[in-house]
Design a protein around this motif. Sequence first.
Motif, PDB file in Angstrom:
ATOM      1  N   GLY A  15      11.309  15.735  32.320  1.00 26.50           N
ATOM      2  CA  GLY A  15      11.525  16.455  31.070  1.00 26.50           C
ATOM      3  C   GLY A  15      10.268  17.035  30.447  1.00 26.50           C
ATOM      4  O   GLY A  15      10.361  17.792  29.467  1.00 26.50           O
ATOM      5  N   ASP A  16       9.101  16.723  30.985  1.00 22.28           N
ATOM      6  CA  ASP A  16       7.857  17.292  30.443  1.00 22.28           C
ATOM      7  C   ASP A  16       7.849  18.803  30.626  1.00 22.28           C
ATOM      8  O   ASP A  16       8.293  19.330  31.656  1.00 22.28           O
ATOM      9  N   ILE A  17       7.319  19.525  29.610  1.00 16.99           N
ATOM     10  CA  ILE A  17       7.244  20.986  29.678  1.00 16.99           C
ATOM     11  C   ILE A  17       6.052  21.388  30.534  1.00 16.99           C
ATOM     12  O   ILE A  17       4.919  20.962  30.298  1.00 16.99           O
ATOM     13  N   LEU A  18       6.311  22.229  31.531  1.00 19.48           N
ATOM     14  CA  LEU A  18       5.258  22.699  32.433  1.00 19.48           C
ATOM     15  C   LEU A  18       4.719  24.058  32.002  1.00 19.48           C
ATOM     16  O   LEU A  18       3.516  24.316  32.094  1.00 19.48           O
ATOM     17  N   ALA A  19       5.608  24.941  31.531  1.00 18.75           N
ATOM     18  CA  ALA A  19       5.199  26.289  31.114  1.00 18.75           C
ATOM     19  C   ALA A  19       6.282  26.883  30.229  1.00 18.75           C
ATOM     20  O   ALA A  19       7.413  26.391  30.184  1.00 18.75           O
ATOM     21  N   ARG A  20       5.914  27.963  29.524  1.00 13.02           N
ATOM     22  CA  ARG A  20       6.844  28.572  28.580  1.00 13.02           C
ATOM     23  C   ARG A  20       6.682  30.094  28.616  1.00 13.02           C
ATOM     24  O   ARG A  20       5.570  30.613  28.743  1.00 13.02           O
ATOM     25  N   LEU A  21       7.821  30.806  28.494  1.00  8.82           N
ATOM     26  CA  LEU A  21       7.803  32.263  28.396  1.00  8.82           C
ATOM     27  C   LEU A  21       7.807  32.697  26.926  1.00  8.82           C
ATOM     28  O   LEU A  21       8.192  31.930  26.039  1.00  8.82           O
ATOM     29  N   ASP A  22       7.387  33.942  26.691  1.00  5.47           N
ATOM     30  CA  ASP A  22       7.539  34.545  25.355  1.00  5.47           C
ATOM     31  C   ASP A  22       9.046  34.659  25.090  1.00  5.47           C
ATOM     32  O   ASP A  22       9.767  35.359  25.815  1.00  5.47           O
ATOM     33  N   ASP A  23       9.541  33.961  24.061  1.00  5.83           N
ATOM     34  CA  ASP A  23      10.994  33.895  23.830  1.00  5.83           C
ATOM     35  C   ASP A  23      11.448  34.672  22.601  1.00  5.83           C
ATOM     36  O   ASP A  23      12.560  34.453  22.099  1.00  5.83           O
ATOM     37  N   ASP A  24      10.611  35.587  22.086  1.00  2.96           N
ATOM     38  CA  ASP A  24      10.979  36.324  20.869  1.00  2.96           C
ATOM     39  C   ASP A  24      12.306  37.063  21.044  1.00  2.96           C
ATOM     40  O   ASP A  24      13.209  36.963  20.199  1.00  2.96           O
TER      41      ASP A  24
END
Length: 363
Positions: free
Chosen positions: A82-91
């Motif tokens: 469940g750890d977050i590895l990466a994130r996209l721009d979610d606007d």
Amino acid sequence: MTNGALAVLLLGGAVLAYGQLGTGQAAGETTVRTVTASRGSVVASVSASGAVESAKSRALSFGTSGTVEKIYVKAGDKVGKGDILARLDDDAAQESLSAAKAMYDSAVADGTDTAQLYAAYIKARNDYREAQRTVAATVLKAPFGGTVTAVNGTVGGGSGGTGQSTGQSSGQESSSGFAEVADTRKLQLVGSFTESDAGKLKRGQTATITFDALPGVTATGKVTQIEPVAATSDNVVQYPVTVTFTEVPAQVRLGQTATVEVVVGRADDVVTVPSTAVSTSGGQTTVTLLKNGTQTRTPVEIGVKGATLTEIKSGVSEGDQIVPPAASTGGGTTGGFQRQFGGGGFTGGGTVPGGVRQPGGGG
């Protein structure tokens, strides 16, 4: 000295040389190398090489397209489920979610009394759920605890495809993912065994694993999968066999070259002879026994056959003297006379030193 006397001396010298050579041969034949049949243990095993890999690994990708906003991990980092590895721009995804939520709330308020209202409600509900999934897909999470083995994307770059994960949990990794995670506590090795060796393997058999780069380090494992379909290369048929580690030494790393050895047979407290002393021809297995100075080719029944020793079930008793095959010398047998003349002796006539021709016969 007359010519006749000289000829007699030459002939005498040749006969003396022949007699000495013959004596050397006889002396050589009286010395026979033997080994003694003894009681002990015989172990038969088969082996193959491969690379250490994780038994549980995934190549992960975002569930939607977009621009990478942040990467939280690097190769080698330990992560939990469940750890977050990466994130996209979610606007944009958040804006779509807000709009879908408003439409859904309105549909709920309007009710479902008519078919038209019910259809509008179902559509608004489905759009809202899809918008929620899209927002969730902008975050890449670890599906299980393990080690990050690769990060293939960069901040500001594209998401690198869609789909939360690719590859199989059985250890088949895919390099197409944005990031790769492997459970380094669960390791395995896939070795290619020859057709004859694979036929001796069964699931659950114990294996010993050694490592090229780690002298003295040994791991244990078990055969967990034998592929039913063979791979053929250069007319050699081989079967992939998976050996799962039951014990993982701390020094072992993914990708290391290793050799797996599987014991396929064992016999204890049995009569044994060197495997090189056992011959099989025409469907009959034999050894050469030495009794009272006489060599006798004797049929035997064998059991477990190892690399160095073979179990003898019948035909040989403990303490019997066995004559192993003579080592090849490249130019005939080891008798002094035959070796000097290429193994031919005088069976077809020949010339001894001095140029005197001897009659053919049993040299």
